[in-house]
Motif scaffolding. Sequence first.
Motif, PDB file in Angstrom:
ATOM      1  N   ILE A   1       0.874  -1.184   0.000  1.00 59.70           N
ATOM      2  CA  ILE A   1       0.000   0.000   0.000  1.00 59.70           C
ATOM      3  C   ILE A   1       0.902   1.222   0.000  1.00 59.70           C
ATOM      4  CG2 ILE A   1      -1.558   1.391   1.401  1.00 59.70           C
ATOM      5  CD1 ILE A   1      -3.033  -1.008   2.211  1.00 59.70           C
TER       6      ILE A   1
ATOM      7  N   GLU B   1      -2.696   3.893  -2.901  1.00 59.71           N
ATOM      8  CA  GLU B   1      -2.518   3.011  -4.053  1.00 59.71           C
ATOM      9  C   GLU B   1      -2.169   1.624  -3.546  1.00 59.71           C
ATOM     10  OE1 GLU B   1      -0.589   4.353  -7.988  1.00 59.71           O
ATOM     11  OE2 GLU B   1       0.268   5.655  -6.457  1.00 59.71           O
ATOM     12  N   VAL B   2      -2.825   0.614  -4.106  1.00 56.01           N
ATOM     13  CA  VAL B   2      -2.487  -0.766  -3.753  1.00 56.01           C
ATOM     14  C   VAL B   2      -1.914  -1.414  -5.000  1.00 56.01           C
ATOM     15  CG1 VAL B   2      -3.365  -2.956  -2.912  1.00 56.01           C
ATOM     16  CG2 VAL B   2      -4.431  -0.836  -2.175  1.00 56.01           C
ATOM     17  N   THR B   3      -0.663  -1.880  -4.937  1.00 57.62           N
ATOM     18  CA  THR B   3      -0.047  -2.395  -6.159  1.00 57.62           C
ATOM     19  C   THR B   3       1.054  -3.391  -5.817  1.00 57.62           C
ATOM     20  OG1 THR B   3       1.155  -1.795  -8.148  1.00 57.62           O
ATOM     21  CG2 THR B   3       1.598  -0.483  -6.206  1.00 57.62           C
TER      22      THR B   3
ATOM     23  N   THR C   1     -13.719  -0.315  -6.886  1.00 53.88           N
ATOM     24  CA  THR C   1     -13.105   0.889  -6.295  1.00 53.88           C
ATOM     25  C   THR C   1     -12.060   1.454  -7.246  1.00 53.88           C
ATOM     26  OG1 THR C   1     -11.265  -0.272  -5.279  1.00 53.88           O
ATOM     27  CG2 THR C   1     -13.265  -0.136  -3.985  1.00 53.88           C
ATOM     28  N   GLN C   2     -11.714   2.708  -7.005  1.00 56.04           N
ATOM     29  CA  GLN C   2     -10.739   3.374  -7.872  1.00 56.04           C
ATOM     30  C   GLN C   2      -9.385   2.658  -7.825  1.00 56.04           C
ATOM     31  OE1 GLN C   2     -11.754   5.969  -9.851  1.00 56.04           O
ATOM     32  NE2 GLN C   2      -9.784   5.652 -10.838  1.00 56.04           N
ATOM     33  N   GLN C   3      -9.004   2.135  -6.633  1.00 53.56           N
ATOM     34  CA  GLN C   3      -7.698   1.458  -6.516  1.00 53.56           C
ATOM     35  C   GLN C   3      -7.661   0.208  -7.392  1.00 53.56           C
ATOM     36  OE1 GLN C   3      -9.360   2.488  -3.786  1.00 53.56           O
ATOM     37  NE2 GLN C   3      -7.994   4.030  -2.959  1.00 53.56           N
TER      38      GLN C   3
ATOM     39  N   ASP D   1      -7.271   1.272 -10.986  1.00 53.30           N
ATOM     40  CA  ASP D   1      -5.913   1.727 -11.309  1.00 53.30           C
ATOM     41  C   ASP D   1      -4.977   0.541 -11.471  1.00 53.30           C
ATOM     42  OD1 ASP D   1      -6.785   4.274 -11.202  1.00 53.30           O
ATOM     43  OD2 ASP D   1      -6.021   4.724  -9.203  1.00 53.30           O
ATOM     44  N   GLU D   2      -5.107  -0.436 -10.566  1.00 55.02           N
ATOM     45  CA  GLU D   2      -4.222  -1.595 -10.619  1.00 55.02           C
ATOM     46  C   GLU D   2      -4.526  -2.441 -11.862  1.00 55.02           C
ATOM     47  OE1 GLU D   2      -1.241  -4.322  -9.135  1.00 55.02           O
ATOM     48  OE2 GLU D   2      -1.589  -2.186  -9.205  1.00 55.02           O
TER      49      GLU D   2
END
Length: 514
Positions: free
Chosen positions: A37, A48-50, A365-367, A370-371
């Motif tokens: 995170i 951001e989770v990646t 979700t947005q996260q 994005d991922e």
Amino acid sequence: GAEEERSETARLSSFVGAIAVGDLIKSTLGPKGMDKILLGGRNGDGVEVTNDGATILKSLGVDNPAAKILVNMSKTQDDEVGDGTTSVTVLAAELLREAEQMMAHKLHPQTIISGWRKACDAARQALESAAIDNSKDTARFREDLMNIARTTLSSKLLTQHRDHFAELAVNAILRLKGSGNLEAIQLIKKLGGLLGDSYLDEGFLLDKKIGAQQPKRIEKAKVLIANTPMDSDKIKVFGSKIKVDAVAKLSELELAEKQKMKAKVEKIVAHGCNVFINRQLIYNYPEQLFSDAGVVSIEHADFEGIERLALVLGGEIVSTFDSPGSVKLGECDLIEEVMIGEDKLIRMSGVPLGEACTIVLRGATQQILDEADRSLHDALRLCRTPRVICGGGCAEALMAVAVSRLAAQTAGKEAIAMEAFARALLQLPTAIADNGGYDSSDLVAQIRASHVAGQSYIGLNMTDGVPADMRQLGITESLRVKRQVLLSAAEAAEMILRVDDILKASPRPRRQEH
């Protein structure tokens, strides 16, 4: 005021920084890798989770010069080939860890480097001789691409839906018909729905709305793409004052402005277009004039949007409208408004650049979105390469065995450096197995023994934690990625190893303001 770190201290600080970065990111490697995170990263105070190596490293504020070199290297890896950002960092860090031990045994850095160079060549030749190219056979080639996409997605968040997303990526890439122009593929992220609801749209989607009181469906569209201000129906005379002696004069000025706007709209309509897409705002008055002329106007298509539109529709971006004859209009068979989730978008089908398509990503979700965007971007970048090699730690074991063989035939101290290079390569499958909670030393030893016995397709089966034939499991990776990982990591490690002095320039003295 400059600071200097001499030989041992300089080396130690380089090694420590680089190895710390490698250890930080090692836990994200492989299909069972963990996510990180990032708080308050590049997008301000967001989360951001990646587990994408380049994304994590980009948001690390590192001061250590060697760590900075690794961060830049993973960014280059991301730009060049799209995947392998974690592997390249881990490999470089492991090489430096081995170098640190060799230096403690009084091996000279230049001896280590010349050994590594020979090892690197041997590893590259082993890689290239094991690569398979099926680009002549369409069905096999498609299967290869599907496997590459599945393999890269299996270490990402999309692993549950990897077949679905691999299908999306491969279909999008095969539409390009080998041109490799990724600009023609657009990714649109829309909140809502499930990841599995993502789909590939044959047309080109623009995330905008059509103006008020204008037709929502246009067939045989002629599109004029422009970057011009359409908001000057208010008085804007920059830097000058206007003195009027009556309010009536003011309205005359406004009327003149309106006339100017009207003339501009008439010039645009004279181009014979029935759709006008502008990068900038279109105010109500010109929008009404366009409606009266039967032209659909779309405003605020961002710069990337109109660049892509010009490419896809085969038109030009125009800023002046005096010579209608010389302007190339974009064309498409149908423009209509479609609903995705809660939002309205504009869809263009039957565009001249037939390979253009849009992948619509849905997610809760947005996260997650994005991922998914980052993961799919990696998969798309990878699918352009025809030559493939077995994944799952198989390629690394293959290279390590080739390097060990060469080391056994080499006389002199360079052989020690070569063996160290082979050990560093085997750290990648070791890390992959560790992240899955398996017994890594046992598994890697089994894989290496199989490779020495000539079974060069054996790699890690991470579902059951056993060595297996990678061809049957369909775990393939792109040769280009593996080659880039090997060369970049070896070069970066070599560069850091050459350092024996770190000079920090003194800050510029501030002059006293009198």
